[in-house]
Every structure is written in structure tokens, then in C-alpha cells.
Design a protein around this motif. Sequence first.
Motif, mmCIF file in Angstrom:
data_model
loop_
_atom_site.group_PDB
_atom_site.id
_atom_site.type_symbol
_atom_site.label_atom_id
_atom_site.label_comp_id
_atom_site.label_asym_id
_atom_site.label_seq_id
_atom_site.Cartn_x
_atom_site.Cartn_y
_atom_site.Cartn_z
ATOM 1 N N ALA A 144 136.325 14.627 165.104
ATOM 2 C CA ALA A 144 136.258 15.155 164.008
ATOM 3 C C ALA A 144 137.315 16.344 164.017
ATOM 4 N N ILE A 145 137.411 17.319 165.135
ATOM 5 C CA ILE A 145 138.266 18.370 165.331
ATOM 6 C C ILE A 145 139.645 17.811 165.267
ATOM 7 N N GLU A 146 139.971 16.621 165.882
ATOM 8 C CA GLU A 146 141.182 15.967 166.076
ATOM 9 C C GLU A 146 141.793 15.758 164.528
ATOM 10 N N GLN A 147 140.927 15.125 163.851
ATOM 11 C CA GLN A 147 141.289 14.714 162.417
ATOM 12 C C GLN A 147 141.691 15.988 161.681
ATOM 13 N N GLN A 148 140.843 17.045 161.751
ATOM 14 C CA GLN A 148 141.025 18.240 161.157
ATOM 15 C C GLN A 148 142.591 18.734 161.330
ATOM 16 N N ILE A 149 142.946 18.702 162.672
ATOM 17 C CA ILE A 149 144.158 19.295 163.329
ATOM 18 C C ILE A 149 145.273 18.143 162.676
ATOM 19 N N ALA A 150 145.112 17.056 162.615
ATOM 20 C CA ALA A 150 146.177 16.357 161.971
ATOM 21 C C ALA A 150 146.527 16.456 160.526
ATOM 22 N N ASP A 151 145.437 16.655 159.896
ATOM 23 C CA ASP A 151 145.395 17.131 158.350
ATOM 24 C C ASP A 151 146.048 18.591 158.197
ATOM 25 N N ALA A 157 153.558 20.715 157.434
ATOM 26 C CA ALA A 157 154.884 20.035 157.331
ATOM 27 C C ALA A 157 155.291 19.956 156.005
ATOM 28 N N THR A 158 154.012 20.021 154.986
ATOM 29 C CA THR A 158 154.587 20.048 153.213
ATOM 30 C C THR A 158 154.856 21.683 153.160
ATOM 31 N N VAL A 159 154.289 22.576 153.560
ATOM 32 C CA VAL A 159 154.543 23.991 153.359
ATOM 33 C C VAL A 159 156.049 24.365 153.777
ATOM 34 N N ALA A 160 156.261 23.707 155.064
ATOM 35 C CA ALA A 160 157.365 24.147 155.605
ATOM 36 C C ALA A 160 158.457 23.647 154.524
ATOM 37 N N GLY A 161 158.454 22.284 154.004
ATOM 38 C CA GLY A 161 159.505 22.034 153.232
ATOM 39 C C GLY A 161 159.588 22.677 151.862
ATOM 40 N N ARG A 162 158.509 23.169 151.347
ATOM 41 C CA ARG A 162 158.428 23.947 150.307
ATOM 42 C C ARG A 162 159.228 25.351 150.429
ATOM 43 N N ILE A 163 158.967 25.954 151.731
ATOM 44 C CA ILE A 163 159.656 27.031 151.960
ATOM 45 C C ILE A 163 161.069 27.137 152.247
ATOM 46 N N ALA A 164 161.502 25.649 152.612
ATOM 47 C CA ALA A 164 163.280 25.443 152.648
ATOM 48 C C ALA A 164 163.734 25.230 151.316
ATOM 49 N N ALA A 165 162.947 24.746 150.515
ATOM 50 C CA ALA A 165 163.318 24.374 148.931
ATOM 51 C C ALA A 165 163.478 25.655 148.122
ATOM 52 N N ALA A 166 162.470 26.574 148.700
ATOM 53 C CA ALA A 166 162.794 27.833 147.435
ATOM 54 C C ALA A 166 163.698 28.697 147.980
ATOM 55 N N PRO A 167 164.237 29.744 146.808
ATOM 56 C CA PRO A 167 165.004 30.631 147.024
ATOM 57 C C PRO A 167 164.354 31.634 147.860
ATOM 58 N N ALA A 168 165.361 32.524 148.559
ATOM 59 C CA ALA A 168 165.035 33.659 149.197
ATOM 60 C C ALA A 168 164.490 34.721 148.374
ATOM 61 N N ASN A 169 163.487 35.225 148.943
ATOM 62 C CA ASN A 169 162.919 36.464 147.884
ATOM 63 C C ASN A 169 162.448 35.895 146.429
ATOM 64 N N SER A 170 161.923 34.633 146.705
ATOM 65 C CA SER A 170 161.465 34.272 145.513
ATOM 66 C C SER A 170 159.786 34.131 145.643
ATOM 67 N N ALA A 171 159.194 34.099 144.454
ATOM 68 C CA ALA A 171 157.713 33.859 144.547
ATOM 69 C C ALA A 171 157.167 32.820 145.077
ATOM 70 N N ASP A 172 158.078 31.722 144.904
ATOM 71 C CA ASP A 172 157.394 30.300 145.407
ATOM 72 C C ASP A 172 157.522 30.590 147.025
ATOM 73 N N ARG A 173 158.760 31.225 147.480
ATOM 74 C CA ARG A 173 158.715 31.200 148.902
ATOM 75 C C ARG A 173 157.837 31.945 149.184
ATOM 76 N N THR A 184 148.406 28.060 159.712
ATOM 77 C CA THR A 184 148.608 28.141 161.066
ATOM 78 C C THR A 184 147.243 28.733 161.978
ATOM 79 N N ASN A 185 146.640 29.535 161.313
ATOM 80 C CA ASN A 185 145.386 30.090 161.625
ATOM 81 C C ASN A 185 144.365 29.182 161.821
ATOM 82 N N GLN A 186 144.341 28.340 160.749
ATOM 83 C CA GLN A 186 143.166 27.294 160.897
ATOM 84 C C GLN A 186 143.406 26.183 162.064
ATOM 85 N N LEU A 187 144.822 26.121 162.305
ATOM 86 C CA LEU A 187 145.343 25.054 163.293
ATOM 87 C C LEU A 187 144.827 25.788 164.836
#
Length: 594
Positions: A144-151, A157-173, A184-187
Motif C-alpha cells: 500500500a505504501i509503495e503504491q502511494q509513493i508511485a502515485d 512529474a505532472t507538477v514539474a511539467g506545469r512549472i516548466a510551462a508556466a512563465p516566471a513570476n506568474s501565479a501558475d508557476r 515532496t513532503n508526502q513522498l
Amino acid sequence: MTYLDWLRRRWWILVLAALLGAGAGLLVTQLQTRTYTSTTSLLVRQLGPDANPTAKVNLDTEAQVVRSLVVAERARALIKTDIPAEELVRTLTVSVPPNSQVLQVTYSAGTPEAAQAGSHSFAQAYLDLRLATATKAMEGETSAIEQQIADVQKQLATVAGRIAAAPANSADRARAEADRSVLTNQLATLNSRLSPLVTSSLNPGEIISDAPLPKKPSSPNQTLNLASGMGAGLLFGIVLALVIDRLDTRVRRGRDIAGRLGLPVLLELPARAPSMTVLPPGHHLARELGRLRNVLLSTLPEPQPGRGRQLLLTGASAGPAAGFVAGNLAAAFARTGQQVAVVTTKANSPLAAMLGGVKARHTLADVLRRDVSALAALTPAPGLGQLRVLLPGDLDAEAELPVAGLLEVLAELAGRFDHVLIETAPPTVAVEAQALAPHVDAVILVVERGRTRSSEITAALRQFEQVDAPVLGAVLAPRLSEGSGPDVTAESRPATLRPRPNPVFNNRQPPAGPQPNVESTMILPRMKDQGGKPVPPATKAAAPVPRPAPKPAPPAPPQGRNPGATVYRSSQDVNRPTGPNRNPLALDAVEDRE
């Protein structure tokens, strides 16, 4: 004291019951199937990565787990037996020593090897089940913990893509970086939880004392069965002895007579049986009878002038006790210097044996047949010059004694003696006891310890009450031997054992042995003073008195008058001839003489 006396009488019942109980215990031991027992001790530990070494396991719950069918199936596989799991559980016992984390697994079987294997197998099956259960739980938690870690990693990974696509100093970033921080804290938390599960090892417990091979069977317990059987037998013996003692109405103590029947106890002699003889003055029983004599002399009313006291002593049951008491009480009276006569109507009276087997020339049977007078038929007691005895002789046990003749005999003796003691058979057996009782000064009932029953005393008292007899009280005598009685001599044995007598009176042969002289058979006259009161006889022996010549036989009575008048006939009179050669003093049914 009552219970000690009861224990002394009934001890054999208790011993016999205890022995029977012990025998029953040994028999049960032989019949029981031998059972061997072996025990394995387990130390139970906490399971899991978060286990606290100081925490305690609920051993009551774990004991029930050991007795579960799941563990029994595992143990059955280890034992490699065809016995069902339910049967294996019935022979299993699990105990928890106080204040410990230890389980004791005990298994019983018919052989030492089976007991050892069963105990070890159940302990091992429990540990294996506990380990398997903990391992399965840990594996499920790890997955169960390993499955949670994978999720979480996918979300990062999705969040990292959002950060890369958002302009600097923007609200989305800024929002994407915040989500990355949370993920990161959950992991990190999940990894911290997974790390102990992956690195830790499970320890369900261990066997600290393996099952030994039994050297002797635990059941049956011979010592326990023997002690239990003996205790049960002893308890049964106590109950049985109490019931028997309650149903036994034999008199054993003086308070039995006074308490049950209300009859005064004049004297209670010790239980130890003395010799069947006239006791010497220094004997302790003779002193007790002497005290009874003193009581009788002080309590009985003064007799009529010229007449001695008459005491009737009868036993409440068959036995020689009445004769023993009568003979020794008469000796006690005689030692005071007074003239004493003892008359016994009891065929098996022990008086003759008590006097050393004395042979009487004449007996009460001769007196009742009018062969001789009562005074001439008396027999002197050896060593007691003041005592004379009238023995029963060949009285017919099946014939009723003539009461009128007995009263004449007692009247004749009372006119010459200071005391006349009469011994009779129990009133339930001898009719003359009840018939003579109203004519005497006192009646003393002799009770034999351990032989006389309360019902016999009650029956005797009822017969005496019917004639208003002066019953003074009872004397409790020791139990004497039934064989005590007169010696079987030519003069005292029954007529069926005696030589057939000569039918002619003048040709009758005298008894064998030395014949008593005139001095030995002489009756001392009662001395009187000027006031007419009797005084003790002189210490010097009186001069011999010549025997009077026999009176001629009376003429034959006329026929046809008073055909019903009879006199006593003994068993010897059956063979007496009739006619001119018959004994003129042995009378048949005759008419009253005018």
C-alpha cells in the motif's frame, strides 16, 4: 467422651471402610488408561516495526489462538497423524503463569513420544501461524505504501511539467511550486514509513523450554486415587458406624439406662469382665458390691419381726450376669455376719461354678417335689459360713414352676435367714419372676453391658409394673462369657444326661464325692434379744445338732376328691414307677389332705 466411646466400639468399621476405599482406589488405578503429558514453554514477543519491547501481549487472547482449529490443523500436519483436529484440541491445555509473557502448551497422549511430539508441534504451529499472519500484514502495508509513493511520484512529474510551462513570476508557476512542495513532503513521509517495513525482521516468539520425553505417566495418579479412595471409604465408614450405633439399642453405659428408660442405676460395674467366681473381699468389684449392700441396708424398709429381707435379682436378658451379681452380693451380706440364703430358679445359673463346682445333695427340684424341706436342701458355700445356696437341680425347663410352692420355700427361708436373695431368669422367659416380684421387698434388674437391649429392659419393666412390683433400680454388670455356668456333674446335668435314678427311694445311691457333715449343713438359728429383735449370730460355732429321724410316709390319700390338686413334678418323675414300690415322697396328682 461419648464420641471416643463410640470410636472405641466401632473402630473396626472405620478401618474396614478405609481399607475397602483404598482397595477401590487401587482398582480404579489399574482400570484407568495410562496417559503421558509433556509441556512446552513459549516466550511471546510483540510483532511489527513499531513494536514496543516493554509492551505486554494479551496472553489470554493468545492462549485461545493456540487452541484454535487453525493452529490444530498446522499441528496435525507437523505430527503427521490422522487424528482429527477437534480430537487433538481436546487433549491440549494452555496455561499462563502469572506476571509473565510465557505460554505453557501441555499435550496428553497414550505414549511418551506422542505427548512430546504433540506439545512441540502445537507450540511450533502457533509460532508459525503468528509469523505468517504478521508477515502477511506487513506485506500488505508495504504494498500500500509503495503504491502511494508511485502515485505521488506521478503527481510530482505532472507538477514539474506545469512549472516548466508556466512563465516566471506568474501565479501558475507559484501554485505549481507549492504543489510540488506538498508532494515532496508526502513522498518523504511515505518513504519514512516504508523504510522500517522493508528493513525490519519479524520475531513472533521462541520456545524457551521444549517438550521433554515423559518418563512416567501423569494419569492415573496412584497416590491421589489411593488417598481419595481411603478418604471416601473413611467418610462412608463414619456414616455407617453412626447409623449402626444409632440403630443399636444395646446398653453400654449407666446413663443409657437412666437417659433412655428413666430407671435409677444402683451400681455400674467396670466394663472389664472378672472371673466367674465369688470375688475376695479385697477385689475392687467386691468393694463396689459392698457399697451396694450398704445402700440396700439403709434404704430398704425394716422387715417384719422374725422375717428376713427378700431381694429378687433377675436379668433383663439371657446371660450369667444376674447369677454373678446375686452370688457376690450375697457374699457381701454374709461378710457382715448375717445369715444369707440364695435361691436360684435358673437352670443354667452360674452359682455352682462360682462356688467351685459344689455338689448339692438336694436341690430346689427336690424341695418342690416335697422330697425334702427347704432348710435341709441348702448347700453351704465354701469359705462363707453364713451363706447357703439352694441350687435349681433338674428343673424341667418346659414346665412352669409352682409359684405357691416357691412362696412357701421363700417364707420358710425368710423365717430363718436375715436375707434371702432369689435369682430368676428374665421375666420375658420365666413366669415365676413376675409372679414372685410382688411378694419380695425389692426387685433389682441386672443389665449386662453390651448384651442387654433397651427393648428387653422395657419389656421387663412393663411386666413388673403390671403386678406393681417394687423395682428398686438396675445394676449394670460387665459382659460375661456365655459359657460361665455350673459344672456338669452327676447332680447338676439335665435329666437326659444323668444316669437313670433308682426308682426306689430307699435304694437311691448318694452322690459321688465327700458328703457334708452335720456341722456343714447346719442352719444357725436367728438370735433374738429381750426385745424380740434379731441380733448377729455368735462368733463361736454352735454345737452339732443331731439329724432328726425321717418321718414315715403319709398314708395313701382317699380317691375321688379334688382330682385337680397337683404338686411339682420334675423330668425324673416321668420314669418313676407307680404302685407300692414308688417313692412315697415324689407325689403325683393327689387329693388335698384334710
